[in-house]
Design an enzyme around this catalytic site. Structure first.
Site, PDB file in Angstrom:
ATOM      1  N   GLU A  53      39.610  45.147  62.933  1.00 50.81           N
ATOM      2  CA  GLU A  53      39.327  46.533  63.291  1.00 50.81           C
ATOM      3  C   GLU A  53      38.615  46.534  64.631  1.00 50.81           C
ATOM      4  OE1 GLU A  53      38.067  49.118  60.028  1.00 50.81           O
ATOM      5  OE2 GLU A  53      36.668  50.066  61.438  1.00 50.81           O
ATOM      6  N   GLY A  66      32.013  54.212  42.387  1.00 47.78           N
ATOM      7  CA  GLY A  66      30.715  54.640  42.910  1.00 47.78           C
ATOM      8  C   GLY A  66      30.841  56.114  43.258  1.00 47.78           C
ATOM      9  N   THR A  82      39.949  53.201  52.134  1.00 48.56           N
ATOM     10  CA  THR A  82      38.946  53.864  52.980  1.00 48.56           C
ATOM     11  C   THR A  82      37.616  53.115  52.854  1.00 48.56           C
ATOM     12  OG1 THR A  82      38.435  55.387  51.167  1.00 48.56           O
ATOM     13  CG2 THR A  82      39.934  56.204  52.868  1.00 48.56           C
ATOM     14  N   ARG A  95      36.576  49.038  53.300  1.00 48.59           N
ATOM     15  CA  ARG A  95      36.425  48.150  54.449  1.00 48.59           C
ATOM     16  C   ARG A  95      37.710  47.345  54.572  1.00 48.59           C
ATOM     17  NH1 ARG A  95      33.046  51.011  56.102  1.00 48.59           N
ATOM     18  NH2 ARG A  95      30.856  50.544  56.544  1.00 48.59           N
ATOM     19  N   HIS A 101      39.429  54.628  61.290  1.00 51.53           N
ATOM     20  CA  HIS A 101      38.127  54.651  60.598  1.00 51.53           C
ATOM     21  C   HIS A 101      37.403  55.990  60.813  1.00 51.53           C
ATOM     22  CE1 HIS A 101      34.778  51.839  58.920  1.00 51.53           C
ATOM     23  NE2 HIS A 101      34.679  53.067  58.428  1.00 51.53           N
ATOM     24  N   ILE A 155      31.841  57.638  46.102  1.00 54.64           N
ATOM     25  CA  ILE A 155      33.083  58.049  46.787  1.00 54.64           C
ATOM     26  C   ILE A 155      34.275  57.895  45.834  1.00 54.64           C
ATOM     27  CG2 ILE A 155      34.588  57.695  48.794  1.00 54.64           C
ATOM     28  CD1 ILE A 155      32.152  56.622  50.321  1.00 54.64           C
TER      29      ILE A 155
HETATM   30  C1  DGY Z   1      30.339  54.220  56.674  1.00 55.80           C
HETATM   31  O1  DGY Z   1      29.436  55.014  57.001  1.00 55.80           O
HETATM   32  O2  DGY Z   1      30.082  53.100  56.229  1.00 55.80           O
HETATM   33  C2  DGY Z   1      31.727  54.685  56.825  1.00 55.80           C
HETATM   34  O3  DGY Z   1      32.622  53.645  56.711  1.00 55.80           O
HETATM   35  C3  DGY Z   1      31.911  55.426  58.125  1.00 55.80           C
HETATM   36  O4  DGY Z   1      33.077  56.191  58.036  1.00 55.80           O
END
Ligand code: DGY
Length: 336
Positions: A275, A159, A244, A246, A296, A161
């Site tokens: 978390e 995607g 990075t 979930r 996070h 990111i």
């Molecule tokens: C989000 O905005 O979903 C991110 O995980 C925050 O860092």
């Protein structure tokens, strides 16, 4: 005269967002360090007859929260992820839901690379070594890590990111593999223009072939536990896993075993399950030699978090005014 609408904000957010809301609405902010209990959010929404809720990814927004104030017309989350909001329940109640896509793409990709580099070159462990006064001489075999240049980067979820993370591989001459539900020719073309050849492969092949595996999928039913024991065993013993996305995308117990039994070399986590990860959690016994964990902070640059605050406030405004949200989670999830 009509009453001024009220907005409940579940944490202190950068000023830009709150100031924007205060210009038009009564704004009540929960100002403690820890998030409010769900029951507290419900009772505050009820007492305030709140029209808007600006929530965080740490707040569970379910049917009880949505029903707390009959006036509630919008829930705006200070995040791109909306897995903590019951979208179906919101849609049934005609409550708009906003999120903040796009804005944190580059900042989160920067953090994926921070973790990748920190794990590859063992920088956290090295820092602690110096801090502990163990640096007595230059060492010919001291802290030997993994090369990043010319390595293979595996992106799970190409995607925005994932693409931004892959793009950064160009500077390191990396080969990029990616996987996901389907091939993404437009993303491949975007990367190719920048000199990155991204090849679509099945997850098995990506895990087996990549030196670095970076996760960029949203948390949905089919991605929960996506990286478990079988997948970690498919990775190379020199490989590094970066998450990075979930925490729930990775099976924590399986990761613990993988690090213990050296199925993989190291892992860098911005997100964890559970978390927050308690300091005495069994996973932490691997830190920092095999594990780097940060709390996070993927989107946490000053500029990005301020922009997120503005976007979240703009979603609240639109929802209260009965306008289309600039960034609707319901729309993005196909529920509008
Ligand atoms: C989000 O905005 O979903 C991110 O995980 C925050 O860092």
């Amino acid at each position: 005269m009509a009453e001024t609408p009220t907005v409940y904000v579940t944490r202190e957010i950068p000023d830009a967002g709150v100031e924007q809301l205060r210009e038009q609405y009564d704004v009540v902010v929960w100002d403690e360090k820890l998030p409010p209990e769900k029951s507290h959010v419900e009772s505050r929404l009820r007492e305030l007859d709140a029209d808007g809720l600006l929530c965080m990814l740490s707040d569970e927004v379910d049917a009880d929260v949505l029903d707390a104030s009959p006036d509630l017309s919008v829930v705006s989350t200070f995040s791109v992820g909306y897995d903590h909001v019951d979208l179906e329940a919101a849609a049934e109640r005609d409550i708009a839901v906003g999120h903040t896509p796009g804005v944190l793409t580059e900042t989160t990709a920067d953090l994926a690379w921070t973790l990748l580099m920190a794990c590859a070159r063992r920088t956290v462990e090295a820092h602690e070594y110096v801090e502990a006064g163990e640096w007595e001489t230059w060492g010919p075999t001291l802290m030997m890590g993994a090369d990043v240049h010319d390595a293979t980067l595996g992106i799970v979820g190409l995607g925005s990111i994932g693409t931004a993370t892959a793009r950064r591989g160009a500077g390191f001459g990396m080969d990029v593999l990616y996987t996901g539900r389907q091939r993404k020719p437009e993303r491949e073309a975007e990367l190719e223009e920048l000199g990155v050849e991204a090849t679509y492969v099945e997850l098995d092949e990506l895990l087996a072939e990549s030196d670095f595996v970076s996760l960029h999928v949203p948390l949905v039913e089919e991605t929960e536990g996506l990286i478990g024991e079988a997948e970690l065993q498919q990775m190379s013993e020199d490989a590094i896993l970066v998450n990075t996305a979930r925490g729930e995308v990775v099976d924590t117990d399986a990761l613990d075993t993988a690090l213990e039994e050296e199925w993989i070399a190291r892992a860098g986590l911005d997100v964890t399950d559970p978390e927050p990860l308690p300091a005495d959690h069994q996973l932490m016994r691997h830190a920092p030699e095999k594990l780097v964990v940060v709390p996070h902070i993927g989107s946490s640059s000053v500029a990005t978090r301020s922009r997120i605050a503005e976007m979240a406030a703009a979603n609240v405004e639109a929802g209260i005014e009965g306008e289309e949200l600039p960034n609707s989670a319901l729309g993005d999830a196909g529920l509008e």
